[in-house]
Scaffold this active site. Structure first.
Site, PDB file in Angstrom:
ATOM      1  N   ILE A  12       0.852  -1.139   0.025  1.00 36.69           N
ATOM      2  CA  ILE A  12       0.035   0.175  -0.198  1.00 36.69           C
ATOM      3  C   ILE A  12       0.578   1.244  -0.167  1.00 36.69           C
ATOM      4  CG2 ILE A  12      -1.947   1.305   1.065  1.00 36.69           C
ATOM      5  CD1 ILE A  12      -2.662  -1.505   2.490  1.00 36.69           C
ATOM      6  N   ASP A  60      14.457   1.401  10.346  1.00 35.85           N
ATOM      7  CA  ASP A  60      13.590   0.713  11.189  1.00 35.85           C
ATOM      8  C   ASP A  60      12.781   1.860  11.936  1.00 35.85           C
ATOM      9  OD1 ASP A  60      12.122  -0.531  13.065  1.00 35.85           O
ATOM     10  OD2 ASP A  60      13.984  -1.930  13.529  1.00 35.85           O
ATOM     11  N   THR A 131      -6.253  -0.945  10.711  1.00 40.16           N
ATOM     12  CA  THR A 131      -7.053  -1.916  10.097  1.00 40.16           C
ATOM     13  C   THR A 131      -8.103  -2.478  10.678  1.00 40.16           C
ATOM     14  OG1 THR A 131      -7.044  -4.304   9.390  1.00 40.16           O
ATOM     15  CG2 THR A 131      -5.660  -3.862  11.314  1.00 40.16           C
ATOM     16  N   ASP A 132      -9.378  -2.653   9.865  1.00 39.47           N
ATOM     17  CA  ASP A 132     -10.685  -2.971  10.382  1.00 39.47           C
ATOM     18  C   ASP A 132     -10.656  -4.313  11.336  1.00 39.47           C
ATOM     19  OD1 ASP A 132     -10.123  -5.127   8.437  1.00 39.47           O
ATOM     20  OD2 ASP A 132     -12.078  -4.832   7.453  1.00 39.47           O
ATOM     21  N   GLU A 133      -9.382  -5.127  11.058  1.00 48.51           N
ATOM     22  CA  GLU A 133      -9.355  -6.234  12.055  1.00 48.51           C
ATOM     23  C   GLU A 133      -9.363  -6.054  13.479  1.00 48.51           C
ATOM     24  OE1 GLU A 133      -6.478  -9.370  10.420  1.00 48.51           O
ATOM     25  OE2 GLU A 133      -6.991  -8.585   8.262  1.00 48.51           O
ATOM     26  N   TYR A 155      -1.436 -10.421  14.968  1.00 51.27           N
ATOM     27  CA  TYR A 155      -1.416  -9.308  13.995  1.00 51.27           C
ATOM     28  C   TYR A 155      -2.457  -8.258  14.545  1.00 51.27           C
ATOM     29  CZ  TYR A 155      -2.667  -6.505   9.964  1.00 51.27           C
ATOM     30  OH  TYR A 155      -2.854  -5.325   9.237  1.00 51.27           O
ATOM     31  N   LYS A 159      -1.875  -4.421  15.773  1.00 55.40           N
ATOM     32  CA  LYS A 159      -2.292  -3.278  15.217  1.00 55.40           C
ATOM     33  C   LYS A 159      -3.083  -2.651  16.149  1.00 55.40           C
ATOM     34  CE  LYS A 159      -1.781  -1.910  11.657  1.00 55.40           C
ATOM     35  NZ  LYS A 159      -0.611  -1.183  11.003  1.00 55.40           N
ATOM     36  N   LEU A 195      -4.217 -13.452  -0.045  1.00 57.08           N
ATOM     37  CA  LEU A 195      -5.046 -14.345  -0.500  1.00 57.08           C
ATOM     38  C   LEU A 195      -4.944 -13.975  -2.322  1.00 57.08           C
ATOM     39  CD1 LEU A 195      -7.653 -16.473  -0.498  1.00 57.08           C
ATOM     40  CD2 LEU A 195      -9.008 -14.423  -0.834  1.00 57.08           C
ATOM     41  N   ASN A 254     -14.706 -15.869   0.449  1.00 59.50           N
ATOM     42  CA  ASN A 254     -13.279 -16.422  -0.150  1.00 59.50           C
ATOM     43  C   ASN A 254     -13.598 -17.339  -1.297  1.00 59.50           C
ATOM     44  OD1 ASN A 254     -12.015 -14.661   1.711  1.00 59.50           O
ATOM     45  ND2 ASN A 254     -11.346 -16.776   3.191  1.00 59.50           N
ATOM     46  N   ARG A 278      -7.330 -21.781   9.165  1.00 62.92           N
ATOM     47  CA  ARG A 278      -6.404 -20.876   9.853  1.00 62.92           C
ATOM     48  C   ARG A 278      -6.868 -21.095  11.576  1.00 62.92           C
ATOM     49  NH1 ARG A 278      -6.186 -14.780   8.172  1.00 62.92           N
ATOM     50  NH2 ARG A 278      -4.565 -15.423   6.852  1.00 62.92           N
TER      51      ARG A 278
HETATM   52  P1  NAD Z   1       3.282  -4.886   3.425  1.00 65.34           P
HETATM   53  O1  NAD Z   1       3.574  -6.047   4.146  1.00 65.34           O
HETATM   54  O2  NAD Z   1       3.200  -5.031   1.828  1.00 65.34           O
HETATM   55  O3  NAD Z   1       4.385  -3.801   3.659  1.00 65.34           O
HETATM   56  C1  NAD Z   1       4.997  -3.584   4.955  1.00 65.34           C
HETATM   57  C2  NAD Z   1       6.159  -2.623   4.676  1.00 65.34           C
HETATM   58  O4  NAD Z   1       6.647  -2.136   5.893  1.00 65.34           O
HETATM   59  C3  NAD Z   1       7.325  -3.254   3.771  1.00 65.34           C
HETATM   60  O5  NAD Z   1       7.915  -2.562   3.044  1.00 65.34           O
HETATM   61  C4  NAD Z   1       8.205  -3.535   5.114  1.00 65.34           C
HETATM   62  O6  NAD Z   1       9.624  -3.504   4.770  1.00 65.34           O
HETATM   63  C5  NAD Z   1       8.105  -2.374   5.746  1.00 65.34           C
HETATM   64  N1  NAD Z   1       8.419  -2.535   7.499  1.00 65.34           N
HETATM   65  C6  NAD Z   1       8.009  -3.568   8.120  1.00 65.34           C
HETATM   66  N2  NAD Z   1       8.703  -3.385   9.435  1.00 65.34           N
HETATM   67  C7  NAD Z   1       9.227  -2.224   9.469  1.00 65.34           C
HETATM   68  C8  NAD Z   1      10.005  -1.332  10.309  1.00 65.34           C
HETATM   69  N3  NAD Z   1      10.085  -1.827  11.600  1.00 65.34           N
HETATM   70  N4  NAD Z   1      10.497  -0.418   9.987  1.00 65.34           N
HETATM   71  C9  NAD Z   1      10.144   0.170   8.634  1.00 65.34           C
HETATM   72  N5  NAD Z   1       9.649  -0.396   7.749  1.00 65.34           N
HETATM   73  C10 NAD Z   1       9.075  -1.657   7.980  1.00 65.34           C
HETATM   74  O7  NAD Z   1       1.852  -4.111   3.946  1.00 65.34           O
HETATM   75  P2  NAD Z   1       0.703  -3.400   3.265  1.00 65.34           P
HETATM   76  O8  NAD Z   1      -0.222  -4.460   2.931  1.00 65.34           O
HETATM   77  O9  NAD Z   1       1.176  -2.618   2.318  1.00 65.34           O
HETATM   78  O10 NAD Z   1       0.186  -2.868   4.517  1.00 65.34           O
HETATM   79  C11 NAD Z   1       0.596  -1.225   4.802  1.00 65.34           C
HETATM   80  C12 NAD Z   1      -0.025  -0.975   6.195  1.00 65.34           C
HETATM   81  O11 NAD Z   1      -1.545  -0.969   5.865  1.00 65.34           O
HETATM   82  C13 NAD Z   1       0.047  -2.008   7.390  1.00 65.34           C
HETATM   83  O12 NAD Z   1       0.271  -0.886   8.455  1.00 65.34           O
HETATM   84  C14 NAD Z   1      -1.251  -2.627   7.379  1.00 65.34           C
HETATM   85  O13 NAD Z   1      -1.477  -3.265   8.952  1.00 65.34           O
HETATM   86  C15 NAD Z   1      -2.110  -1.863   6.964  1.00 65.34           C
HETATM   87  N6  NAD Z   1      -3.349  -2.514   6.396  1.00 65.34           N
HETATM   88  C16 NAD Z   1      -3.140  -3.505   5.230  1.00 65.34           C
HETATM   89  C17 NAD Z   1      -4.265  -3.811   4.749  1.00 65.34           C
HETATM   90  C18 NAD Z   1      -4.097  -5.062   3.621  1.00 65.34           C
HETATM   91  O14 NAD Z   1      -5.082  -5.551   3.310  1.00 65.34           O
HETATM   92  N7  NAD Z   1      -2.994  -5.173   2.945  1.00 65.34           N
HETATM   93  C19 NAD Z   1      -5.556  -3.661   5.239  1.00 65.34           C
HETATM   94  C20 NAD Z   1      -5.765  -2.522   6.239  1.00 65.34           C
HETATM   95  C21 NAD Z   1      -4.489  -2.065   6.800  1.00 65.34           C
HETATM   96  P1  TYD Z   2      -5.459 -12.772   3.903  1.00 68.62           P
HETATM   97  O1  TYD Z   2      -5.229 -12.049   2.513  1.00 68.62           O
HETATM   98  O2  TYD Z   2      -4.280 -13.287   4.579  1.00 68.62           O
HETATM   99  O3  TYD Z   2      -5.978 -11.576   4.474  1.00 68.62           O
HETATM  100  P2  TYD Z   2      -6.703 -11.536   6.162  1.00 68.62           P
HETATM  101  O4  TYD Z   2      -6.282 -12.714   6.956  1.00 68.62           O
HETATM  102  O5  TYD Z   2      -5.642 -10.286   6.534  1.00 68.62           O
HETATM  103  O6  TYD Z   2      -7.887 -11.080   5.740  1.00 68.62           O
HETATM  104  O7  TYD Z   2      -6.570 -13.722   3.663  1.00 68.62           O
HETATM  105  C1  TYD Z   2      -7.768 -13.278   3.331  1.00 68.62           C
HETATM  106  C2  TYD Z   2      -8.747 -14.350   3.608  1.00 68.62           C
HETATM  107  O8  TYD Z   2      -8.494 -15.532   2.661  1.00 68.62           O
HETATM  108  C3  TYD Z   2      -8.720 -14.813   4.889  1.00 68.62           C
HETATM  109  O9  TYD Z   2     -10.043 -15.326   5.172  1.00 68.62           O
HETATM  110  C4  TYD Z   2      -8.128 -16.083   4.948  1.00 68.62           C
HETATM  111  C5  TYD Z   2      -8.201 -16.702   3.251  1.00 68.62           C
HETATM  112  N1  TYD Z   2      -6.981 -17.448   2.928  1.00 68.62           N
HETATM  113  C6  TYD Z   2      -6.976 -18.630   2.421  1.00 68.62           C
HETATM  114  O10 TYD Z   2      -8.295 -19.243   2.404  1.00 68.62           O
HETATM  115  N2  TYD Z   2      -5.962 -19.385   1.968  1.00 68.62           N
HETATM  116  C7  TYD Z   2      -4.899 -18.770   1.839  1.00 68.62           C
HETATM  117  O11 TYD Z   2      -3.792 -19.356   1.415  1.00 68.62           O
HETATM  118  C8  TYD Z   2      -4.559 -17.332   2.406  1.00 68.62           C
HETATM  119  C9  TYD Z   2      -3.504 -16.466   2.300  1.00 68.62           C
HETATM  120  C10 TYD Z   2      -5.768 -16.742   2.993  1.00 68.62           C
END
Ligand code: NAD
Ligand code: TYD
Length: 342
Positions: A12, A60, A131-133, A155, A159, A195, A254, A278
């Site tokens: 993101i 970091d 996050t919504d989680e 996780y 958060k 996923l 899913n 899971r």
């Molecule tokens: P990602 O795992 O793709 O990227 C995380 C980035 O953070 C990586 O580039 C990693 O190198 C960096 N990082 C990790 N630890 C670090 C540290 N200690 N110092 C500096 N950099 C560090 O994650 P993403 O999916 O892009 O998520 C970004 C943010 O959005 C996160 O805070 C996540 O909790 C939040 N978020 C993600 C989702 C989703 O669906 N992906 C949804 C809601 C919120």
């Molecule tokens: P994920 O992308 O890990 O996001 P989050 O757990 O943060 O919502 O998973 C999305 C959904 O897909 C979740 O219900 C778990 C499911 N999932 C699978 O069924 N198989 C997989 O291999 C993965 C990675 C996720």
């Protein structure tokens, strides 16, 4: 505007930096502070390397010296806005080892906030990407920002710690904090452990799609560009100390996502492999978007088109994900541990 974006080499964060440069061009300055963990890929933003208004810094968020240097900005003049994306983000990995989640997602946020205190009152915004989680699972209805937090895995618990620490610094020290709670993102440059990118890339390679449990868990899918637009909107129009849900309004089971991926990639249902669920798997995430929408924000993307666009991106950018799936020893070890005997 001078931005400090943390975690900008991730999914993101890299989309957000690209969004900001596309929208504001040279009027934006961005420092990208990223530790480059397994999920951080500096090359995601290769096109900006060397530009006068972009500085990548490997570091970091839990290290005070790295953070102090990052707050200096691109040219030493400081930053106006901090957007903290940096985090350990994968639920399945938090079930294997939770310590790094606490270190980055809780302690790292604290270090960023402590440095922010030194730059108040010049700092305009500190956006904590939560996050919504953090609300936990909900069978019917949708969570509002005022609902209690009930995180149910390491996780989301970590958060929630960062989320409330940011809020505490707003209340205690008057920092200009906004907390956002977004739903599941999808789009280009998402690490292929999540996923959608995992299933799309496995389907392309005729590998099994490991669907957890009965496949009926529900997630609300938010296209990453809509998420970036919402953050940009809140930097401008949000109110300090407030929390905002950012949902896509696209709740899907899913198994439906899996089916669509198979249809769009032209692969057979036989690739679906039902595997053990899971642990502590949250059944359904759902958030109420009224608060953000009442400010005038709307997500613009149609879900089907965005999913199709995303699948096309992975088909056209094989070298990006093959570098991870086929050449990263870390990814291979993770995949084997996670799915090998499942
Ligand atoms: P990602 O795992 O793709 O990227 C995380 C980035 O953070 C990586 O580039 C990693 O190198 C960096 N990082 C990790 N630890 C670090 C540290 N200690 N110092 C500096 N950099 C560090 O994650 P993403 O999916 O892009 O998520 C970004 C943010 O959005 C996160 O805070 C996540 O909790 C939040 N978020 C993600 C989702 C989703 O669906 N992906 C949804 C809601 C919120
Ligand atoms: P994920 O992308 O890990 O996001 P989050 O757990 O943060 O919502 O998973 C999305 C959904 O897909 C979740 O219900 C778990 C499911 N999932 C699978 O069924 N198989 C997989 O291999 C993965 C990675 C996720």
């Amino acid at each position: 505007m001078r931005y400090l974006v943390t975690g900008g080499a991730g999914f993101i964060g890299s989309n957000f930096i690209r969004y900001i440069f596309n929208k504001y061009g040279d009027a934006a300055q961005v420092v990208n502070l990223d530790k480059l963990t397994y999920a951080g890929i500096r090359e995601n933003l290769a096109e900006y390397e060397g530009a006068a208004n972009y500085r990548f810094q490997q570091g970091d968020i839990a290290n005070a010296e790295d953070v102090a240097r990052a707050y200096e900005g691109v040219d030493g003049s400081g930053v106006d806005v901090v957007v903290n994306f940096a985090a350990e983000t994968h639920v399945d990995r938090s079930l294997m080892e939770a310590g790094t989640f606490i270190e980055t997602d809780v302690h790292g946020v604290l270090v960023l906030l402590e440095e922010a205190r030194k730059h108040a009152p010049k700092l305009k915004r500190f956006i904590q990407i939560s996050t919504d989680e953090v609300y936990g699972s909900i069978d019917t209805g949708s969570f509002k920002e005022t609902d209690p937090l009930n995180p149910r895995n390491p996780y989301s618990a970590s958060k929630a710690g960062g989320d409330r620490m940011a809020y505490a610094y707003a209340q205690t020290y008057g920092l200009p904090v906004i907390v956002t709670r977004a739903s599941n993102n999808f789009g280009p440059w998402q690490y292929p452990e999540k996923l959608i990118p995992l299933f799309v890339t496995n389907a392309i390679d005729d590998l099994p799609l490991p669907l957890y449990g009965d496949g009926r868990n529900v997630r609300d899918w938010l296209y990453v560009e809509d998420h970036c637009a919402a953050i940009d909107f809140l930097i401008e129009h949000g109110t300090n100390s407030e929390t905002y849900n950012i949902g896509g309004g696209n709740e899907r089971e899913n198994r439906e996502i899996t089916q669509r991926i198979l249809e769009r990639t032209g692969k057979p249902d036989t690739l679906i492999k039902r595997v053990a669920d899971r642990q502590g798997h949250d059944r359904r995430y759902s958030i109420d978007m009224t608060k953000l929408e009442s400010l005038g924000f709307r997500c613009e993307t149609n879900f089907d088109e965005a999913l199709e666009k995303t699948i096309r991106w992975y088909s056209e950018n094989e070298s990006w994900w093959r570098a991870i799936k086929e050449r990263s020893a870390e990814f291979k070890a993770y995949y084997e541990k996670q799915y090998g005997t499942r």
